[in-house]
Design a protein around this motif. Structure first.
Motif, PDB file in Angstrom:
ATOM      1  N   ALA A 474       3.643   1.671   5.027  1.00 44.97           N
ATOM      2  CA  ALA A 474       2.167   1.652   5.063  1.00 44.97           C
ATOM      3  C   ALA A 474       1.641   1.215   3.696  1.00 44.97           C
ATOM      4  O   ALA A 474       0.734   0.369   3.598  1.00 44.97           O
ATOM      5  CB  ALA A 474       1.633   3.037   5.428  1.00 44.97           C
ATOM      6  N   TYR A 475       2.223   1.753   2.644  1.00 48.11           N
ATOM      7  CA  TYR A 475       1.794   1.403   1.283  1.00 48.11           C
ATOM      8  C   TYR A 475       2.056  -0.084   1.012  1.00 48.11           C
ATOM      9  O   TYR A 475       1.181  -0.805   0.510  1.00 48.11           O
ATOM     10  CB  TYR A 475       2.538   2.276   0.262  1.00 48.11           C
ATOM     11  N   ALA A 476       3.273  -0.544   1.327  1.00 54.73           N
ATOM     12  CA  ALA A 476       3.637  -1.948   1.070  1.00 54.73           C
ATOM     13  C   ALA A 476       2.749  -2.898   1.886  1.00 54.73           C
ATOM     14  O   ALA A 476       2.366  -3.972   1.408  1.00 54.73           O
ATOM     15  CB  ALA A 476       5.114  -2.168   1.402  1.00 54.73           C
ATOM     16  N   ARG A 477       2.407  -2.494   3.108  1.00 51.74           N
ATOM     17  CA  ARG A 477       1.539  -3.322   3.953  1.00 51.74           C
ATOM     18  C   ARG A 477       0.174  -3.494   3.295  1.00 51.74           C
ATOM     19  O   ARG A 477      -0.396  -4.590   3.270  1.00 51.74           O
ATOM     20  CB  ARG A 477       1.384  -2.665   5.326  1.00 51.74           C
ATOM     21  N   ILE A 478      -0.371  -2.396   2.741  1.00 56.89           N
ATOM     22  CA  ILE A 478      -1.677  -2.474   2.072  1.00 56.89           C
ATOM     23  C   ILE A 478      -1.588  -3.419   0.866  1.00 56.89           C
ATOM     24  O   ILE A 478      -2.474  -4.246   0.640  1.00 56.89           O
ATOM     25  CB  ILE A 478      -2.171  -1.081   1.625  1.00 56.89           C
TER      26      ILE A 478
END
Length: 586
Positions: A474-478
């Motif tokens: 989720a963090y990397a996607r953001i």
């Protein structure tokens, strides 16, 4: 920057004020504000107050609602049921509160009002012995609590109470005297943790064989224990070699766990030797401990054995040797009196709960613990295999911790490689370590510490479900979205209305400070893990429902980028407090 009041605290204050105005005799009344599925919040306290004042609860609720005109924070108030208030927050208030949080490098999290000094006792391996899966939880839970308490503004003293004393050292030291080169290493190169442990293992096994088969060696080893306890110079120097060799190994394992263990914080059992006699003397003089069959004991009304007889805490054995209790009580004295601690937290296996209950009660009777200085055991359960039994190898051996960590990183490498589009082999290896170690830590920390948990690496490194990999993705996607945004920058636009998924994400982001305050006071890191998982889930729903870079207007793009950015910062900060890395790309 000053801390940012949460929407919950703002609404709580306003409802409490309206309640006091409607029912002055209630004084400062608690409206019992709770998050709700029907609205954003529900005030449940009016029923009990109305009952006390012999008033009609629905009428009182209507009066309170009337005293709460719709304003900059509250959009709508509805009286429901027998006297509940359903409260909906204005979209503008959500965005403005989040903007204030985003402007603060601490994300609006306040420091504790009255910070003190807490000693956290965690990560307690034994000298000259291999670390196994049983050492995992104390290290991981303790490290997270240290980080969370420090973030809250508490002064934290780390303590690693390593097992570095006792009768087994007579055997090891005597063996080294008779085989003087067994701990030598070739050349001047740095020794790896694996090499250090392999030397220690070899010596331990060889010494044990001799001890069990050679009576004369056994006698020499026992005499060596007496020399060690008496502080004889050569014996102490050889003991120190075992401690130093073990530290090379410990630090390499903690390094794999991505944990910093500082030399000054390692104060083992031996660190309290000078205090043991005085501790026993004080306990006996004050009558807290009494002699029983030659041993110095403390008795308790509520601690009895299967035969119904009292089970004492043995401080000093009848042969003059000291029990673990003498060391633990001396450590309490040192931590309270010398380090000035007002809270002692012991991250120790639940199976030692009775021992620590008796130790803490003894310290209270002796006056070392009181209302100002308290001790708590953060007790943790057992690591189980997939079969629900204590985790062992196929051969029935205890699982080496280092093997477990290596396997987690290996599994994670496969997951990262499968997803990686533009990562080099070096980057894949780096991410694999962050994902694999994060997976192990999160599986531990997302379970209530007191419960046993199943160690299932397949589940831990899964991209689906409540795992650290899900949060890291989720963090990397953001970060990927923020990189693709080009000239568009995150910016809050309070004038815009919010879609349901934006509201849900925004209200959850606003809870970060209150969750951290609860975790710091109750020593329950699993509540932070649960919050972060819910945050990633809210973000996933937002991402599915609300186009970010293709939003209808430039202002909507900026506002959604703002929500993305604040989510990423909250995930990053929350994961860091759990000791888990958040890679920018996965």
């Amino acid at each position: 920057m000053a801390s940012v009041p949460s929407l919950a605290s703002t609404v709580h204050q306003r409802v409490a004020d309206a309640l006091s105005a409607a029912l002055p005799e209630a004084g400062t009344a608690d409206p019992l504000l709770r998050r709700s599925d029907r609205a954003d919040f529900q005030a449940n306290g009016i029923l009990a107050l109305a009952k006390k004042a012999k008033a009609n609860p629905r009428e009182l609720a209507a009066q309170v609602a009337g005293g709460l005109p719709a304003n900059d924070v509250i959009k709508e108030i509805e009286v429901s049921g027998p006297g509940f208030l359903n409260i909906t927050i204005a979209d503008r208030a959500i965005t403005e509160t989040l903007a204030a949080r985003a402007a603060d490098e601490r994300l609006g999290v306040p420091y504790a009002e009255n910070p003190g000094t807490t000693v956290v006792d965690y990560a307690q391996p034994n000298v000259a012995k291999e670390m196994h899966v049983g050492h995992l939880r104390s290290a991981v839970i303790g490290d997270a609590m240290v980080k969370i308490l420090e973030f809250a503004g508490e002064k934290v003293v780390r303590r690693h109470h390593i097992g570095d004393w006792g009768t087994q050292f007579g055997m090891l030291i005597q063996y080294l005297i008779e085989h003087p080169h067994e701990l030598d290493h070739e050349g001047s190169r740095e020794v790896s943790g694996e090499e250090a442990m392999s030397s220690l293992n070899r010596i331990y096994k060889a010494a044990r064989v001799l001890f069990d088969s050679d009576e004369e060696f056994k006698d020499r080893a026992r005499r060596r224990v007496v020399d060690l306890q008496a502080g004889e110079k050569e014996t102490l120097a050889l003991w120190q070699r075992f401690v130093d060799e073990s530290k090379i190994y410990f630090y390499s394992v903690f390094g794999k766990l991505d944990m910093e263990i500082r030399d000054a914080d390692v104060v083992g059992e031996s660190g309290y030797n000078e205090m043991l006699e005085e501790t026993c003397h004080i306990l006996e003089e004050s009558g807290v401990a009494v002699r029983s069959e030659g041993a110095l004991c403390v008795f308790f009304d509520d601690v009895k054995g299967p035969d119904g007889n009292p089970v004492p805490l043995i401080v000093k054995k009848s042969n003059g040797g000291y029990g673990y209790a003498a060391t633990d009580l001396s450590a309490i004295r040192d931590r309270v009196q010398s380090l000035g601690a007002d809270t002692l937290v012991y991250v120790v296996d639940a199976r030692q709960s009775l021992h620590f209950k008796m130790v803490f009660e003894t310290a209270r009777r002796a006056g070392w613990l009181n209302d100002q200085e308290k001790a708590v055991q953060l007790a943790f359960g057992t690591v189980l295999g997939k079969d629900g039994k204590p985790f062992k190898t196929r051969e029935g051996e205890t699982v080496r911790l280092v093997d477990l960590l290596d396997e987690a990183v290996e599994r994670a490498a496969a997951v990262v490689r499968e997803k990686a589009q533009d990562l080099t082999e070096e980057e894949i290896a780096e991410r694999a370590a962050q994902v694999g170690i994060g997976a192990i830590k999160y599986a531990d920390l997302s379970t209530s510490a007191s419960r046993d948990y199943k160690f299932d690496l397949d589940q831990m490194v899964s991209l689906n479900g409540d795992t650290s990999v899900y949060l890291q993705y989720a963090y990397a996607r953001i970060q990927s979205i923020l990189r693709k945004a080009g000239d568009a920058k995150p910016a809050a636009h309070p004038e815009l209305g919010l879609a349901p998924a934006e509201r849900a994400l925004g209200l959850h982001l606003d809870r970060f400070a209150e969750v951290l305050a609860e975790v710091a006071s109750s020593y329950e890191p699993h509540k932070l893990a649960a919050y972060l998982y819910q945050l990633a889930s809210h973000y996933t729903a937002f991402y599915a429902d609300c186009p970010v870079l293709k939003a209808e207007t430039p202002e909507m793009v900026e506002n959604r980028l703002f929500l993305c950015d604040l989510t990423a910062r909250t995930l990053h900060q929350g994961m860091a407090l759990l000791g888990i890395r958040t890679p920018e790309r996965l």
